[in-house]
Design a protein around this motif. Structure first.
Motif, PDB file in Angstrom:
ATOM      1  N   LYS A 240       1.564   1.640  -8.458  1.00  0.00           N
ATOM      2  CA  LYS A 240       1.106   1.874  -7.069  1.00  0.00           C
ATOM      3  C   LYS A 240      -0.323   2.401  -7.037  1.00  0.00           C
ATOM      4  CE  LYS A 240       5.757   2.926  -5.361  1.00  0.00           C
ATOM      5  NZ  LYS A 240       6.610   3.879  -4.678  1.00  0.00           N
ATOM      6  N   GLY A 241      -1.175   1.781  -7.838  1.00  0.00           N
ATOM      7  CA  GLY A 241      -2.575   2.209  -7.888  1.00  0.00           C
ATOM      8  C   GLY A 241      -3.403   1.525  -6.811  1.00  0.00           C
ATOM      9  N   MET A 242      -4.724   1.395  -7.058  1.00  0.00           N
ATOM     10  CA  MET A 242      -5.611   0.770  -6.067  1.00  0.00           C
ATOM     11  C   MET A 242      -5.528  -0.753  -6.192  1.00  0.00           C
ATOM     12  SD  MET A 242      -9.046   3.032  -6.089  1.00  0.00           S
ATOM     13  CE  MET A 242      -9.005   4.783  -6.369  1.00  0.00           C
TER      14      MET A 242
ATOM     15  N   THR B 175       5.002  -1.115   2.765  1.00  0.00           N
ATOM     16  CA  THR B 175       4.846   0.206   2.148  1.00  0.00           C
ATOM     17  C   THR B 175       6.202   0.875   1.965  1.00  0.00           C
ATOM     18  OG1 THR B 175       3.761   2.364   2.332  1.00  0.00           O
ATOM     19  CG2 THR B 175       4.503   1.380   4.389  1.00  0.00           C
ATOM     20  N   SER B 176       6.284   1.702   0.918  1.00  0.00           N
ATOM     21  CA  SER B 176       7.501   2.509   0.723  1.00  0.00           C
ATOM     22  C   SER B 176       7.282   3.918   1.277  1.00  0.00           C
ATOM     23  CB  SER B 176       7.838   2.588  -0.769  1.00  0.00           C
ATOM     24  OG  SER B 176       6.745   3.180  -1.460  1.00  0.00           O
ATOM     25  N   ASN B 177       6.070   4.152   1.817  1.00  0.00           N
ATOM     26  CA  ASN B 177       5.716   5.482   2.337  1.00  0.00           C
ATOM     27  C   ASN B 177       5.989   5.511   3.844  1.00  0.00           C
ATOM     28  OD1 ASN B 177       4.524   7.820   3.187  1.00  0.00           O
ATOM     29  ND2 ASN B 177       2.568   7.481   2.170  1.00  0.00           N
TER      30      ASN B 177
ATOM     31  N   THR C 149       0.840  -1.205   0.000  1.00  0.00           N
ATOM     32  CA  THR C 149       0.000   0.000   0.000  1.00  0.00           C
ATOM     33  C   THR C 149       0.867   1.244   0.000  1.00  0.00           C
ATOM     34  OG1 THR C 149      -1.779   1.178   1.160  1.00  0.00           O
ATOM     35  CG2 THR C 149      -0.211   0.015   2.534  1.00  0.00           C
ATOM     36  N   ASN C 150       0.362   2.281  -0.619  1.00  0.00           N
ATOM     37  CA  ASN C 150       1.070   3.558  -0.591  1.00  0.00           C
ATOM     38  C   ASN C 150       0.342   4.554   0.312  1.00  0.00           C
ATOM     39  OD1 ASN C 150       3.289   5.114  -1.538  1.00  0.00           O
ATOM     40  ND2 ASN C 150       1.843   6.347  -2.702  1.00  0.00           N
TER      41      ASN C 150
ATOM     42  N   ASP D 167      10.604  -1.065  -0.487  1.00  0.00           N
ATOM     43  CA  ASP D 167      10.597  -0.071  -1.575  1.00  0.00           C
ATOM     44  C   ASP D 167      11.035  -0.616  -2.928  1.00  0.00           C
ATOM     45  OD1 ASP D 167      13.231  -0.456  -1.022  1.00  0.00           O
ATOM     46  OD2 ASP D 167      13.777   1.674  -0.953  1.00  0.00           O
ATOM     47  N   LYS D 168      10.986  -1.969  -3.119  1.00  0.00           N
ATOM     48  CA  LYS D 168      11.414  -2.536  -4.407  1.00  0.00           C
ATOM     49  C   LYS D 168      10.202  -3.004  -5.196  1.00  0.00           C
ATOM     50  CE  LYS D 168      14.354  -5.808  -4.322  1.00  0.00           C
ATOM     51  NZ  LYS D 168      14.940  -6.907  -3.536  1.00  0.00           N
TER      52      LYS D 168
END
Length: 481
Positions: free
Chosen positions: A464-466, A404-406, A382-383, A425-426
């Protein structure tokens, strides 16, 4: 594999939890969120504590969140000149305007428009309802005459509740605005607003956040007034979480009504799929004692069985003698009850076709499928954190592993029931990414060979969409290298 608790613990910071050692002990025993109470906060102390918590997160791999709790329009009397006892039948004047030291005849009130808002016959409750007054008359300018109904010691700076008065004060006071701007500057994960009455109160805070922050900070509405209970549907549409603040709520409404209100609010939060915190007096005796009462143990357990995402400690960790031990006691209670079959979650599938309908539907079916096939975990990439909120609300019996990468949402998700968040983050191809996160889940001890795992992802993964994909995997080997 050790039993991991799913219900989260919110602990209030204070003098008792001001050293790195104590904070580390609390994290080790299961704290997920630290609360800053802006009613009693010194900015330099708060900055120091926040830095300590973030250092501990980095050093030991924790993701503890920080919740800034705004005071709201908390009404108080001023400082008293000497010890004052009021008796039933006595008359006393509540005065606004210039501050003065109170006596048995006159006491200062911080609520400037009280003389214009107070009506004869309305109740004034002081010190958590220990003292009760009734409004006799007002000069509509700066004085209200009241009669004592229930007497006792009238002490300095005690809180005032006006359950029948239509209060004209804004929900965001000047102090709240300053505190909120400071909290935003400290990049807190959540902001709670006290004494919410209407949805507009939350909109005001949301606008303030938007003005001072480049990213959205989620808002928790504290429910502690009867108007808030009446307006709950509109309030829920404007907030990201609820807190059942039973202290003031139990003064504003008859105490015997609070248990059912608690259940009603938890249910309402679950239907909206937002987290709900139960707060106040959960383990109160552990401020001074090493053991809680049976009633307190029952209260914490029942809050979990109602469906709370988190339970909160106030004085127990801010000024209590045993801030670490109280967390351990609470964790033990949570672990012993939270997997019970007696806990029922409203299972209403999403039916309104919003733009997130597919994601909601996949999360709902993932939670149900996890229970049916006895999966060990649901993993999601998830973002925004949206899927974590959705899956958590359906209360699957397995681990909820969020990648998540966030970095901003890593700590924020610590408030959500059952959610464990990891930094990743990959984002390459779907197969590679899912293999990667499976390997991470194995390394962290959440999965073993032979376990079933449900993976949710947004295809194509680089966008990184829904979330639009659900995949079921059996873990063949757990490579722990």
């Amino acid at each position: 594999m050790p039993i991991r608790k799913k219900t989260k613990i919110v602990a209030t910071l204070g003098p008792a939890s001001s050293t790195k050692e104590v904070l580390k002990g609390m994290l080790d025993e299961g704290v997920n969120v630290f609360r800053i109470n802006f009613s009693h906060a010194d900015y330099s102390d708060v900055t120091e504590r926040i830095n300590m918590i973030r250092e501990l997160n980095d050093e030991y791999g924790y993701n503890a969140a920080i919740l800034g709790d705004l005071q709201g329009p908390k009404l108080r009397v001023g400082v008293m000149k000497e010890e004052v006892i009021v008796n039933p039948g006595d008359e006393i004047i509540f005065a606004t305007g210039e501050r003065f030291e109170g006596t048995k005849e006159r006491v200062y009130m911080t609520y400037k428009t009280f003389p214009q808002d107070a009506k004869p016959g309305e109740r004034i409750l002081l010190d958590d309802g220990k003292l009760i007054f009734e409004v006799v008359s007002s000069n509509l300018k700066d004085e209200v005459v009241a009669k004592v109904i229930q007497g006792g010691p009238l002490k300095s700076k005690k809180g005032v509740n006006l359950p029948n008065t239509n209060i004209s004060q804004p929900a965001l006071t000047k102090k709240d605005i300053e505190d909120a701007i400071f909290a935003i500057g400290q990049r807190v994960d959540w902001i709670a607003l006290s004494f919410v009455r209407h949805a507009e109160d939350l909109m005001q805070l949301r606008d303030l956040i938007k003005e001072h922050s480049e990213y959205k900070i989620p808002i928790i509405a504290k429910i502690e007034k009867p108007e808030a209970v009446e307006n709950i549907d509109k309030i829920v549409s404007q907030c990201d979480g609820l807190m059942v603040a039973r202290g003031d709520l139990g003064v504003e409404v008859p105490a015997e009504e609070v248990p059912l209100i608690q259940k009603q609010l938890v249910l309402r939060a679950k239907k909206a799929r937002i987290p709900v915190i139960i707060a106040t007096q959960m383990m109160e005796t552990m401020i001074d004692s090493l053991t809680p009462t049976r009633a307190e143990v029952n209260d914490v357990a029942n809050s979990v069985m109602d469906g709370a995402d988190a339970v909160m400690l106030s004085g127990e960790t801010s000024v209590g003698k045993y801030p670490v031990q109280v967390i351990k006691q609470m964790s033990d209670i949570l672990k012993s009850v939270e997997d019970s079959d007696l806990i029922k979650v409203p299972q209403l599938p999403p039916h309104i076709r919003t733009n997130r309908y597919i994601t909601k539907s996949i999360c709902y079916h993932a939670a149900n499928m996890a229970n049916e096939i006895n999966a060990k975990g649901i993993s999601t990439l998830t973002n925004s954190g949206y899927t974590a909120f959705q899956i958590s609300a359906w209360r699957p019996s397995c681990h909820i592993l969020v990648f998540t990468s966030n970095k901003k949402i890593l700590t924020r998700l610590s408030l959500l029931w059952g959610v464990k968040a990891f930094y990743y983050d990959k984002f390459v191809s779907t197969d590679e990414t899912i293999e990667d996160v499976n390997a991470m889940a194995c390394q962290k001890g959440y999965l073993e060979a032979g376990d079933m795992l449900i993976s949710l992802a947004a295809m194509p993964i680089q966008e990184k969409g829904m979330v639009n994909t659900l995949r079921v995997t059996e873990i063949k080997t757990c490579n722990l290298s």
